[in-house]
Motif scaffolding. Sequence first.
Motif, PDB file in Angstrom:
ATOM      1  N   ALA A 272       0.826  -1.206   0.000  1.00 30.08           N
ATOM      2  CA  ALA A 272       0.000   0.000   0.000  1.00 30.08           C
ATOM      3  C   ALA A 272       0.862   1.258   0.000  1.00 30.08           C
ATOM      4  O   ALA A 272       0.571   2.235  -0.703  1.00 30.08           O
ATOM      5  N   LEU A 273       1.936   1.244   0.781  1.00 27.03           N
ATOM      6  CA  LEU A 273       2.850   2.390   0.798  1.00 27.03           C
ATOM      7  C   LEU A 273       3.513   2.574  -0.563  1.00 27.03           C
ATOM      8  O   LEU A 273       3.643   3.704  -1.065  1.00 27.03           O
ATOM      9  N   ILE A 364       9.818   7.443   2.313  1.00 28.40           N
ATOM     10  CA  ILE A 364       8.608   7.164   3.099  1.00 28.40           C
ATOM     11  C   ILE A 364       8.878   7.516   4.558  1.00 28.40           C
ATOM     12  O   ILE A 364       9.769   6.945   5.192  1.00 28.40           O
ATOM     13  N   THR A 365       8.124   8.449   5.098  1.00 28.09           N
ATOM     14  CA  THR A 365       8.349   8.919   6.463  1.00 28.09           C
ATOM     15  C   THR A 365       7.693   7.992   7.483  1.00 28.09           C
ATOM     16  O   THR A 365       6.811   7.190   7.144  1.00 28.09           O
ATOM     17  N   LYS A 366       8.107   8.141   8.722  1.00 27.86           N
ATOM     18  CA  LYS A 366       7.526   7.336   9.794  1.00 27.86           C
ATOM     19  C   LYS A 366       6.045   7.650   9.980  1.00 27.86           C
ATOM     20  O   LYS A 366       5.246   6.756  10.288  1.00 27.86           O
ATOM     21  N   SER A 367       5.691   8.894   9.796  1.00 31.35           N
ATOM     22  CA  SER A 367       4.271   9.257   9.952  1.00 31.35           C
ATOM     23  C   SER A 367       3.421   8.617   8.854  1.00 31.35           C
ATOM     24  O   SER A 367       2.288   8.195   9.105  1.00 31.35           O
ATOM     25  N   GLU A 368       3.976   8.510   7.608  1.00 28.71           N
ATOM     26  CA  GLU A 368       3.267   7.818   6.536  1.00 28.71           C
ATOM     27  C   GLU A 368       3.046   6.351   6.895  1.00 28.71           C
ATOM     28  O   GLU A 368       1.969   5.790   6.649  1.00 28.71           O
ATOM     29  N   LYS A 369       4.076   5.738   7.444  1.00 27.22           N
ATOM     30  CA  LYS A 369       3.973   4.328   7.818  1.00 27.22           C
ATOM     31  C   LYS A 369       2.901   4.137   8.884  1.00 27.22           C
ATOM     32  O   LYS A 369       2.069   3.222   8.796  1.00 27.22           O
ATOM     33  N   ARG A 370       2.920   4.991   9.915  1.00 29.07           N
ATOM     34  CA  ARG A 370       1.931   4.857  10.999  1.00 29.07           C
ATOM     35  C   ARG A 370       0.514   5.074  10.472  1.00 29.07           C
ATOM     36  O   ARG A 370      -0.419   4.349  10.849  1.00 29.07           O
ATOM     37  N   ALA A 371       0.358   6.038   9.589  1.00 35.59           N
ATOM     38  CA  ALA A 371      -0.971   6.306   9.037  1.00 35.59           C
ATOM     39  C   ALA A 371      -1.475   5.122   8.216  1.00 35.59           C
ATOM     40  O   ALA A 371      -2.659   4.753   8.297  1.00 35.59           O
ATOM     41  N   MET A 372      -0.571   4.509   7.436  1.00 41.95           N
ATOM     42  CA  MET A 372      -0.981   3.370   6.619  1.00 41.95           C
ATOM     43  C   MET A 372      -1.303   2.158   7.492  1.00 41.95           C
ATOM     44  O   MET A 372      -2.257   1.413   7.199  1.00 41.95           O
ATOM     45  N   ILE A 373      -0.545   1.938   8.545  1.00 42.20           N
ATOM     46  CA  ILE A 373      -0.826   0.828   9.458  1.00 42.20           C
ATOM     47  C   ILE A 373      -2.217   0.990  10.063  1.00 42.20           C
ATOM     48  O   ILE A 373      -2.994   0.030  10.149  1.00 42.20           O
ATOM     49  N   ARG A 374      -2.545   2.227  10.486  1.00 42.48           N
ATOM     50  CA  ARG A 374      -3.882   2.468  11.054  1.00 42.48           C
ATOM     51  C   ARG A 374      -4.961   2.223  10.009  1.00 42.48           C
ATOM     52  O   ARG A 374      -6.010   1.640  10.302  1.00 42.48           O
ATOM     53  N   LEU A 375      -4.706   2.674   8.786  1.00 41.62           N
ATOM     54  CA  LEU A 375      -5.679   2.513   7.711  1.00 41.62           C
ATOM     55  C   LEU A 375      -5.966   1.034   7.457  1.00 41.62           C
ATOM     56  O   LEU A 375      -7.127   0.600   7.398  1.00 41.62           O
ATOM     57  N   VAL A 376      -4.912   0.242   7.298  1.00 43.12           N
ATOM     58  CA  VAL A 376      -5.057  -1.186   6.999  1.00 43.12           C
ATOM     59  C   VAL A 376      -5.665  -1.925   8.181  1.00 43.12           C
ATOM     60  O   VAL A 376      -6.468  -2.859   8.018  1.00 43.12           O
TER      61      VAL A 376
END
Length: 756
Positions: A272-273, A364-376
Amino acid sequence: MAPSMIFMIVFDALILLGAVILFLRPSFTLKLLTWILRHTLVRLRVEGLENIPDSGPVLIVSNHVSLIDMLLIQSVSRRPVRFMVHQEVLEFVPTRFIFWYLGVIRVPSIRRPKAMQRFFRRVRGELRKGEVLCLFPEGGISGNGGLMRFRSGVAPLLPAGVDVSVIPIRIGMLWGRLFSVHDGKLKYRAPRSLPLNFSLRIGAPASTGLSAFQLRQLISELGAEAEAAPQPGELPLHVAFAKRAKRHPFAVTYLDADGTKLTNFEMLVRAALLSRRVRALGTESRYIGVLLPNCTSMAAAMFGVLFAGRTPAVINFSAGAEVALEAASRAGIGKILTSRKFLHKLGWEEKPGMVILEDEAKKITKSEKRAMIRLVLLLPFRMLMRRLAPESAFNAGREAVLLFSSGSTGRPKAVQLTHRNINCDLWAFWRMILWSRRDRIVGNLPLFHAYGFTVEFAFPALSGTPVVYLPNPLDAAGVVKAIDEYDITLLTATPTFLQGYMRKAKPEQLKSLRLVITGAEKLRPELAAKFRDMTGLEIIEGYGCTELSPIVTINLCNSIYLLGRHAHHPGSIGIPLPGIHVRVVDPESGVELGPDEPGLMQVRGGIVMKGYLNDPEQTARVIQNGYYNTGDIARIDRDGYVYITGRASRFSKIGGEMVPHELVEQAIANLRGSEEREVAVAGRGDPKRGERLVVFYTPDDFDPAAVVEELRKEKLPNLWIPKTEDFVKLDRLPLLGSGKLDLAKLKKLAEEQASA
């Protein structure tokens, strides 16, 4: 009398009346049972119902795939159906009472001629009365899910002077069986999902004069028509994986032989990222090149491209930089996802348009990763898919991949395969290999190879079968180690690759294998015998090509429960998978040929590619009336097993006669008694006879004069025997990255001999 007593008497009377009705009206019982099944365990899709007449005599001819076939057929007929069942099936104890209750007509053994005559008279009498009868010409339930040999046509059953409608029905099972019969025992196979999907394709009335072989071919073609269209609940590959990842987030589907692995949840988040980075590329082309070896990063890149609404175009790096990048350029591929480390290993220069994944990962920033984890993690599946893949989430008709053909006979072609193509092939493959949750696949074939993409990337996405990737298919020691360490059960390889694995393996290292399938080149009997002695397994030969997604046939034995341990038709490439139709036609007239008559092999079904990219003329040449022209010369025996005689391009016309290169190669291999590929035959021009054979060989102890003398002793046709001066020594035979012979290079070498 008390009201309660009256109620009990009425209730008991109703039960008794219902029991009498059920006992005296079997057709009503069938309809009731089917209604219950269709509203609980079974989802039935029916096409062509209008082809069954409302009046007059009808003879239904159907394939036989399960114990509930009679229920399914009766459920779609507005009239009661009498079924004809063979003697050996009636003797199966668990169902004997049911057959008696339904009043089936017993089909006696052909070894009892008088009983057979009485059977014919009874059937003709029923048809004269205008009844509806149903015949299963296979004589029993299919042991492997495919069509078995039809024992007879229908002409002997039809009364003279009576117009009988012969209606072909093809029963299709999209998701396998609940129950089947093997060795007189009832076998249960747990369903992978409920409800079970069945399909009935009812054809138009058939000619009463069709032979058993022609009837079989007709019903096979009905199956191809039925499964060409999208199926209920069908999802694109990446969406099917996402659904599985949401349900089983901690399971591991994709892993590397070096121990690197990603859980399904991690793979989904990474893909997804990456899809966001792909969207940000801003390219107008719908194709994104992928230039990577087999690894978990490759799988993530493929999913990422698909989630981004684009189609991955897998670059065949074995062809060399110039050929591979030229093919990508012709396909209009402007961006290629790759790795700097991999480019260095290949020795390729970094070119404009190449997107280096190591660099993209750093963006890919850490905030992008955290946001995608929450989304999934938090969004429901369907809502997540609309967010991640709005263009492709629920459209199986979109392209799944762009693959480049092997180029064995010339310049590689860009083959467009849809999710429907891949799903159709894999759903058939899935239920034909006796799959279990214990299965594991070794990812040895490169994903630019159609078989590698379908079986070692797409199949794990659909089924959840773990796949262990190796970056180099020629790393025989690494493949053997992976088989041993990861308890691999399913191995796919070309005979050339498999031979290399056998040299490096000890028998105990291959003990976990249960099924080994080879393709892409002819399986030599010597290699099959050696593997049998080494492992106790039979190599199962298959057939396919990139344009057909790619699996067409597998040489299944008569029972799926003997798969991998026994083969009934050695030398055959097997029977078509369910929903795939194969026919052989005369190359000149296009007329379909009968059993054991060699001709041009054509294939129909949902597996036929969308087409060649930007080449409508070539697409129209190979796909006509829904049939793909394989270019192979083959024959089909009466059991429906296909035998490849040779490639149309691998014949030489010598003195007006077509001489098959592969059969000459096989004759020489038989003389040598080696399981290795030592010779390759090609043709070159000859002013006197049109063409002549050229034999390329590699062994130092090869004596052309002795081989020619032995071929004469074997009484081969004179035109098949090469001249001694036309034998040429090579250090190695020209092979493609897939293990196939490089026929274009071979032809060039042969022509060079003419000018030498």
